[in-house]
Write a protein that holds these residues in place. Structure first.
Motif, PDB file in Angstrom:
ATOM      1  N   SER A   1     -12.405  -1.734 -63.406  1.00 20.60           N
ATOM      2  CA  SER A   1     -11.125  -1.041 -63.559  1.00 20.60           C
ATOM      3  C   SER A   1     -10.250  -1.755 -64.575  1.00 20.60           C
ATOM      4  CB  SER A   1     -10.414  -0.952 -62.208  1.00 20.60           C
ATOM      5  OG  SER A   1     -11.161  -0.195 -61.294  1.00 20.60           O
ATOM      6  N   ILE A   2     -10.248  -3.100 -64.525  1.00 21.69           N
ATOM      7  CA  ILE A   2      -9.478  -3.873 -65.505  1.00 21.69           C
ATOM      8  C   ILE A   2     -10.095  -3.704 -66.886  1.00 21.69           C
ATOM      9  CG2 ILE A   2      -8.867  -6.209 -66.232  1.00 21.69           C
ATOM     10  CD1 ILE A   2      -8.567  -6.918 -63.262  1.00 21.69           C
ATOM     11  N   ARG A   3     -11.417  -3.808 -66.953  1.00 14.37           N
ATOM     12  CA  ARG A   3     -12.118  -3.630 -68.232  1.00 14.37           C
ATOM     13  C   ARG A   3     -11.849  -2.241 -68.803  1.00 14.37           C
ATOM     14  NH1 ARG A   3     -18.025  -4.313 -67.131  1.00 14.37           N
ATOM     15  NH2 ARG A   3     -17.515  -6.536 -67.106  1.00 14.37           N
ATOM     16  N   GLY A   4     -11.733  -1.254 -67.918  1.00 10.78           N
ATOM     17  CA  GLY A   4     -11.474   0.117 -68.343  1.00 10.78           C
ATOM     18  C   GLY A   4     -10.009   0.424 -68.552  1.00 10.78           C
TER      19      GLY A   4
ATOM     20  N   HIS B   1      -5.364  -1.261 -56.820  1.00  5.16           N
ATOM     21  CA  HIS B   1      -5.950  -0.693 -55.599  1.00  5.16           C
ATOM     22  C   HIS B   1      -7.053  -1.600 -55.065  1.00  5.16           C
ATOM     23  CE1 HIS B   1      -7.843   2.129 -52.805  1.00  5.16           C
ATOM     24  NE2 HIS B   1      -8.989   1.843 -53.389  1.00  5.16           N
ATOM     25  N   TYR B   2      -7.987  -1.985 -55.940  1.00  2.00           N
ATOM     26  CA  TYR B   2      -9.092  -2.818 -55.477  1.00  2.00           C
ATOM     27  C   TYR B   2      -8.628  -4.232 -55.162  1.00  2.00           C
ATOM     28  CZ  TYR B   2     -11.993   1.096 -56.722  1.00  2.00           C
ATOM     29  OH  TYR B   2     -12.537   2.355 -56.769  1.00  2.00           O
ATOM     30  N   LEU B   3      -7.628  -4.717 -55.877  1.00  2.00           N
ATOM     31  CA  LEU B   3      -7.050  -6.011 -55.531  1.00  2.00           C
ATOM     32  C   LEU B   3      -6.438  -5.944 -54.131  1.00  2.00           C
ATOM     33  CD1 LEU B   3      -6.089  -8.875 -56.144  1.00  2.00           C
ATOM     34  CD2 LEU B   3      -4.068  -7.871 -57.252  1.00  2.00           C
ATOM     35  N   ALA B   4      -5.755  -4.846 -53.833  1.00  2.00           N
ATOM     36  CA  ALA B   4      -5.147  -4.682 -52.514  1.00  2.00           C
ATOM     37  C   ALA B   4      -6.193  -4.673 -51.411  1.00  2.00           C
ATOM     38  CB  ALA B   4      -4.327  -3.386 -52.474  1.00  2.00           C
ATOM     39  N   ARG B   5      -7.336  -4.065 -51.671  1.00  2.00           N
ATOM     40  CA  ARG B   5      -8.407  -4.035 -50.661  1.00  2.00           C
ATOM     41  C   ARG B   5      -8.911  -5.445 -50.368  1.00  2.00           C
ATOM     42  NH1 ARG B   5     -11.910   1.445 -51.874  1.00  2.00           N
ATOM     43  NH2 ARG B   5     -13.336   0.485 -50.372  1.00  2.00           N
ATOM     44  N   LEU B   6      -9.050  -6.260 -51.400  1.00  2.00           N
ATOM     45  CA  LEU B   6      -9.486  -7.640 -51.196  1.00  2.00           C
ATOM     46  C   LEU B   6      -8.434  -8.442 -50.435  1.00  2.00           C
ATOM     47  CD1 LEU B   6     -10.971  -8.245 -54.749  1.00  2.00           C
ATOM     48  CD2 LEU B   6     -12.283  -8.304 -52.621  1.00  2.00           C
TER      49      LEU B   6
ATOM     50  N   ARG C   1       0.396 -11.979 -53.218  1.00  2.00           N
ATOM     51  CA  ARG C   1       0.025 -10.668 -53.751  1.00  2.00           C
ATOM     52  C   ARG C   1       0.762 -10.362 -55.054  1.00  2.00           C
ATOM     53  NH1 ARG C   1       4.403  -9.859 -50.699  1.00  2.00           N
ATOM     54  NH2 ARG C   1       5.771  -8.067 -51.138  1.00  2.00           N
ATOM     55  N   ILE C   2       1.952 -10.925 -55.228  1.00  2.00           N
ATOM     56  CA  ILE C   2       2.778 -10.570 -56.390  1.00  2.00           C
ATOM     57  C   ILE C   2       2.243 -11.178 -57.677  1.00  2.00           C
ATOM     58  CG2 ILE C   2       5.115 -10.584 -57.348  1.00  2.00           C
ATOM     59  CD1 ILE C   2       6.120 -10.716 -54.416  1.00  2.00           C
ATOM     60  N   PRO C   3       2.032 -12.499 -57.760  1.00  2.00           N
ATOM     61  CA  PRO C   3       1.456 -13.026 -59.011  1.00  2.00           C
ATOM     62  C   PRO C   3       0.047 -12.508 -59.277  1.00  2.00           C
ATOM     63  CG  PRO C   3       1.591 -14.752 -57.330  1.00  2.00           C
ATOM     64  CD  PRO C   3       2.392 -13.591 -56.833  1.00  2.00           C
ATOM     65  N   LEU C   4      -0.731 -12.245 -58.230  1.00  2.00           N
ATOM     66  CA  LEU C   4      -2.076 -11.720 -58.458  1.00  2.00           C
ATOM     67  C   LEU C   4      -2.013 -10.294 -59.004  1.00  2.00           C
ATOM     68  CD1 LEU C   4      -4.058 -13.080 -55.371  1.00  2.00           C
ATOM     69  CD2 LEU C   4      -4.091 -13.914 -57.729  1.00  2.00           C
ATOM     70  N   ALA C   5      -1.067  -9.508 -58.508  1.00  2.00           N
ATOM     71  CA  ALA C   5      -0.882  -8.160 -59.052  1.00  2.00           C
ATOM     72  C   ALA C   5      -0.418  -8.236 -60.503  1.00  2.00           C
ATOM     73  CB  ALA C   5       0.139  -7.394 -58.204  1.00  2.00           C
ATOM     74  N   GLN C   6       0.445  -9.196 -60.791  1.00  2.00           N
ATOM     75  CA  GLN C   6       0.901  -9.382 -62.171  1.00  2.00           C
ATOM     76  C   GLN C   6      -0.281  -9.672 -63.081  1.00  2.00           C
ATOM     77  OE1 GLN C   6       3.962 -12.363 -62.669  1.00  2.00           O
ATOM     78  NE2 GLN C   6       3.479 -12.676 -64.825  1.00  2.00           N
ATOM     79  N   ALA C   7      -1.156 -10.564 -62.631  1.00  2.00           N
ATOM     80  CA  ALA C   7      -2.332 -10.914 -63.441  1.00  2.00           C
ATOM     81  C   ALA C   7      -3.219  -9.697 -63.659  1.00  2.00           C
ATOM     82  CB  ALA C   7      -3.116 -12.032 -62.766  1.00  2.00           C
ATOM     83  N   ALA C   8      -3.451  -8.922 -62.605  1.00  2.00           N
ATOM     84  CA  ALA C   8      -4.316  -7.747 -62.717  1.00  2.00           C
ATOM     85  C   ALA C   8      -3.741  -6.726 -63.690  1.00  2.00           C
ATOM     86  CB  ALA C   8      -4.519  -7.108 -61.341  1.00  2.00           C
TER      87      ALA C   8
END
Length: 416
Positions: A245-248, A256-261, A309-316
């Motif tokens: 998803s990131i590559r695309g 979404h997939y980050l949230a599932r993890l 979750r916030i910095p990881l979402a930022q990275a994603a």
């Protein structure tokens, strides 16, 4: 004697099975095989509660065969041999169908021992597994079986099973069911019919003065839609989906997939995969991205969940919306391919280490030209071994950053 609701309403025909239309619909291959009456050895692959055992029971009934249900966590080859001993007796006049649940728990020797029974046709084997059969079942078995993948049941199909379950469980009793209860269960159980029926049974047996409320349904089905096993397919499927998803360049799918993890509590896998993505998929198109993602990951581990979750979402999101390049990944993989093929050669003498007594006598570093002593800090000389002279591993990507670098070096190296 108590009988679980799931057993009471277990489908008796293929038309009663909810979901799996790709297999059991009017034109489904598995349905056509079953209706032909000629049943090969089969492997049913899919998550729990989606109908694998039910379909095996229907096959046995429609082909008038005795069904033996074994679980590989407790059964062994001795149990298979005991079934063979019953063959050709009045107990199995039309042959035996052995349903072996969780076959991945049979070791290699046990799986290979099955061959003598299925090759002679003495039994028809239907093995089921929740793990990818191409990882956990040995080739000797796979080559003699047909694999059918069962999928989580869609909420629209699940609704039919939930409505029917409420009707049977209530059994005419005047217990009010709040609007939205059935649809919530159908959506929340993650495609697991058995889990949905269990939730219905729990709600009916625990109905209060106000009947069955939506709040009760939320509690009964909480987090049950999460299918996750850190050592199983779902773990790698979600990580794969996150990276692709990131590559695309789809930030919505990425979060979404980050949230599932994160909801499964697996922050480590998410962070590790994003560190890889920063260099593998964004790479030289935005080199600073690796530092940004590392800073976000470090912050996440200092904070811990839920704030992480916030910095990881930022990275994603940074990576999903960044320009992409895999040129660095392609370059190192091409170089590794040559090394593994035995293409290495001797390092040119002029760039070997010359910081020791006697280096000159060995011819080390004698003709080395120091690039910083030349205009634009570059001078033409050979760096690769003679055997690999002219080898090309890195190709400038089409993004702005790499093309800017290409323009610069084309000018410096006199290529334009």
């Amino acid at each position: 004697m108590y009988q679980p609701l799931a057993d009471k309403i277990r489908p008796k025909t293929l038309d009663d099975v909810v979901g799996q239309q790709h297999l059991l619909g009017k034109n489904g291959l598995l349905r056509r095989v079953i209706e032909s009456g000629s049943i090969p050895n089969l492997i049913f692959y899919g998550p729990s509660g989606v109908g694998k055992t039910t379909v095996a029971s229907i096959i046995a009934k429609q082909t008038d065969r005795k069904l033996y249900h074994l679980n590989a966590t407790t059964a062994g080859i001795a149990d298979i041999k005991a079934i063979i001993d019953e063959l050709d007796t009045f107990l199995t006049p039309n042959g035996a169908l052995v349903y072996l649940d969780e076959i991945q728990y049979f070791n290699k020797k046990q799986q290979q021992s099955l061959l003598e029974f299925i090759e002679t046709g003495k039994i028809t084997l239907i093995a089921s597994t929740t793990e990818n059969p191409y990882f956990y079942i040995y080739n000797a078995i796979l080559s003699r079986c047909t694999v059918f993948e069962f999928k989580p049941v869609e909420a629209s199909d699940m609704q039919r099973a939930v409505d029917r379950a409420f009707m049977l469980a209530l059994d005419g009793r005047d217990i009010p069911v709040e609007s939205g209860v059935a649809s919530h269960i159908a959506q929340a159980v993650g495609g697991d019919v058995r889990k949905a029926l269990g939730a219905v049974e729990l709600l009916v047996s625990g109905a209060g003065e106000n009947g069955i409320t939506l709040a009760d349904a939320r509690q009964a089905a909480q987090r049950s839609n999460m299918r996750y096993d850190r050592d199983g397919d779902s773990h790698y499927d979600i990580l794969s989906a996150l990276q692709k998803s990131i590559r695309g360049s789809d930030p919505d799918a990425a979060v979404h997939y980050l949230a599932r993890l994160l909801e499964a509590g697996d922050m480590i896998s998410a962070a590790r995969r994003m560190l890889v993505i920063a260099s593998e998929d964004i790479g030289l198109a935005y080199p600073q991205c690796a530092a940004i993602v590392k800073a976000c990951v470090d912050s996440a581990f200092q904070l811990g969940l839920p704030e992480a979750r916030i910095p990881l979402a930022q990275a994603a999101i940074v990576m999903a919306t960044a320009p992409k390049s895999n040129s660095a990944c392609m370059a190192i993989d091409a170089a590794l391919a040559d090394i593994r093929a035995g293409k290495s050669g001797d390092i040119p003498a002029h760039i070997k280490d010359a910081h020791y007594g006697g280096a000159a006598k060995l011819g080390r570093g004698l003709t080395y030209q120091y690039p910083h002593s030349y205009p634009n800090h570059w001078v033409e000389q050979d760096y690769l071994p003679a055997e690999l002279s002219g080898a090309k591993y890195y190709e400038f990507g089409p993004n702005k950053t790499e093309q800017t670098a290409k323009t610069y070096w084309d000018r410096v190296k006199g290529r334009k």
